[in-house]
Scaffold this motif. Sequence first.
Motif, PDB file in Angstrom:
ATOM      1  N   VAL A 144       0.807  -1.215   0.000  1.00 60.49           N
ATOM      2  CA  VAL A 144       0.000   0.000   0.000  1.00 60.49           C
ATOM      3  C   VAL A 144       0.846   1.274   0.000  1.00 60.49           C
ATOM      4  CG1 VAL A 144      -1.776   1.279   1.270  1.00 60.49           C
ATOM      5  CG2 VAL A 144      -1.910  -1.208   1.104  1.00 60.49           C
ATOM      6  N   ASN A 145       1.921   1.283   0.751  1.00 68.87           N
ATOM      7  CA  ASN A 145       2.685   2.525   0.901  1.00 68.87           C
ATOM      8  C   ASN A 145       3.876   2.658  -0.033  1.00 68.87           C
ATOM      9  OD1 ASN A 145       0.989   3.363   2.993  1.00 68.87           O
ATOM     10  ND2 ASN A 145       2.218   2.320   4.528  1.00 68.87           N
ATOM     11  N   HIS A 146       4.366   1.551  -0.575  1.00 75.19           N
ATOM     12  CA  HIS A 146       5.595   1.631  -1.359  1.00 75.19           C
ATOM     13  C   HIS A 146       5.429   1.192  -2.803  1.00 75.19           C
ATOM     14  CE1 HIS A 146       7.903   2.644   2.174  1.00 75.19           C
ATOM     15  NE2 HIS A 146       7.334   1.638   2.811  1.00 75.19           N
ATOM     16  N   GLY A 147       4.238   0.936  -3.219  1.00 83.85           N
ATOM     17  CA  GLY A 147       4.032   0.508  -4.596  1.00 83.85           C
ATOM     18  C   GLY A 147       2.841   1.214  -5.193  1.00 83.85           C
ATOM     19  N   GLU A 148       2.762   1.140  -6.504  1.00 82.22           N
ATOM     20  CA  GLU A 148       1.584   1.671  -7.179  1.00 82.22           C
ATOM     21  C   GLU A 148       0.445   0.701  -6.914  1.00 82.22           C
ATOM     22  OE1 GLU A 148       1.324   4.578  -8.957  1.00 82.22           O
ATOM     23  OE2 GLU A 148       3.330   4.967  -8.176  1.00 82.22           O
ATOM     24  N   ILE A 149      -0.655   1.203  -6.450  1.00 84.07           N
ATOM     25  CA  ILE A 149      -1.788   0.338  -6.149  1.00 84.07           C
ATOM     26  C   ILE A 149      -3.053   0.952  -6.739  1.00 84.07           C
ATOM     27  CG2 ILE A 149      -2.151   1.351  -3.876  1.00 84.07           C
ATOM     28  CD1 ILE A 149      -2.938  -1.486  -2.941  1.00 84.07           C
ATOM     29  N   SER A 150      -3.798   0.139  -7.439  1.00 89.99           N
ATOM     30  CA  SER A 150      -5.033   0.626  -8.063  1.00 89.99           C
ATOM     31  C   SER A 150      -6.173   0.568  -7.054  1.00 89.99           C
ATOM     32  CB  SER A 150      -5.368  -0.236  -9.276  1.00 89.99           C
ATOM     33  OG  SER A 150      -5.754  -1.542  -8.862  1.00 89.99           O
ATOM     34  N   ASP A 151      -7.253   1.229  -7.401  1.00 82.82           N
ATOM     35  CA  ASP A 151      -8.440   1.181  -6.553  1.00 82.82           C
ATOM     36  C   ASP A 151      -8.953  -0.251  -6.444  1.00 82.82           C
ATOM     37  OD1 ASP A 151      -8.339   3.890  -6.081  1.00 82.82           O
ATOM     38  OD2 ASP A 151      -9.845   4.401  -7.596  1.00 82.82           O
ATOM     39  N   ALA A 152      -8.863  -1.005  -7.532  1.00 85.29           N
ATOM     40  CA  ALA A 152      -9.326  -2.399  -7.526  1.00 85.29           C
ATOM     41  C   ALA A 152      -8.470  -3.247  -6.584  1.00 85.29           C
ATOM     42  CB  ALA A 152      -9.293  -2.981  -8.933  1.00 85.29           C
ATOM     43  N   GLN A 153      -7.144  -3.043  -6.614  1.00 78.69           N
ATOM     44  CA  GLN A 153      -6.264  -3.792  -5.717  1.00 78.69           C
ATOM     45  C   GLN A 153      -6.534  -3.424  -4.256  1.00 78.69           C
ATOM     46  OE1 GLN A 153      -2.657  -2.520  -7.718  1.00 78.69           O
ATOM     47  NE2 GLN A 153      -2.145  -4.659  -8.195  1.00 78.69           N
ATOM     48  N   LEU A 154      -6.735  -2.147  -4.002  1.00 78.36           N
ATOM     49  CA  LEU A 154      -7.036  -1.705  -2.640  1.00 78.36           C
ATOM     50  C   LEU A 154      -8.340  -2.346  -2.158  1.00 78.36           C
ATOM     51  CD1 LEU A 154      -6.119   0.042  -0.280  1.00 78.36           C
ATOM     52  CD2 LEU A 154      -7.387   1.941  -1.275  1.00 78.36           C
ATOM     53  N   LYS A 155      -9.320  -2.397  -3.034  1.00 78.74           N
ATOM     54  CA  LYS A 155     -10.595  -3.040  -2.694  1.00 78.74           C
ATOM     55  C   LYS A 155     -10.383  -4.521  -2.379  1.00 78.74           C
ATOM     56  CE  LYS A 155     -15.343  -3.337  -4.297  1.00 78.74           C
ATOM     57  NZ  LYS A 155     -16.303  -2.989  -5.344  1.00 78.74           N
TER      58      LYS A 155
END
Length: 172
Positions: A144-155
């Motif tokens: 979450v803090n050190h990589g590119e994360i999409s809204d879908a991945q966060l979900k």
Amino acid sequence: MSSLSDTEHRGRGHHGGRRQRFFGHGELRLVLLNILKDNASHGYELIKAVEALTQGNYTPSPGVIYPSLDLLQDQGLITVQEEDGGRKKIAITVDGARTLEENREQLEQIQARIKARMVGHELRKNPQMKRAIDNFKAVLDLKVNHGEISDAQLKQIIGVIDRAALEISQLD
């Protein structure tokens, strides 16, 4: 909240290293007022009361307590009276009790956060649980803090956490 600005320090654990502040801006003074609402006290007793409240996980130093008490006194929220032997008796004032009541919701949030933090502390006493929690936090931090994360991945991550919480809550 009345102007309860603060000089509180970062909480320090017994295991070294920097930790998150135990109390946020102005929170220690609310806790002190809450302790004083029941009985007048002395500075050392207030330090011990905060330590007991946090089950020994935070002990405010005199360099944190006394400036906080000075500010509370300057604001008319406590009185400080000299006793025989040089000790000072600290008591909440009517204005202090009013300020405490006006900030009751914030105090309840502080108390809930302390309680939740103590649960985590008890869990980490078990070495396997500590390892698992630290591993979980490290993976979340990397994702979450050190990589590119999409809204879908966060979900997806939120779903995994929610499912794990549900599974744990259903254990016998």
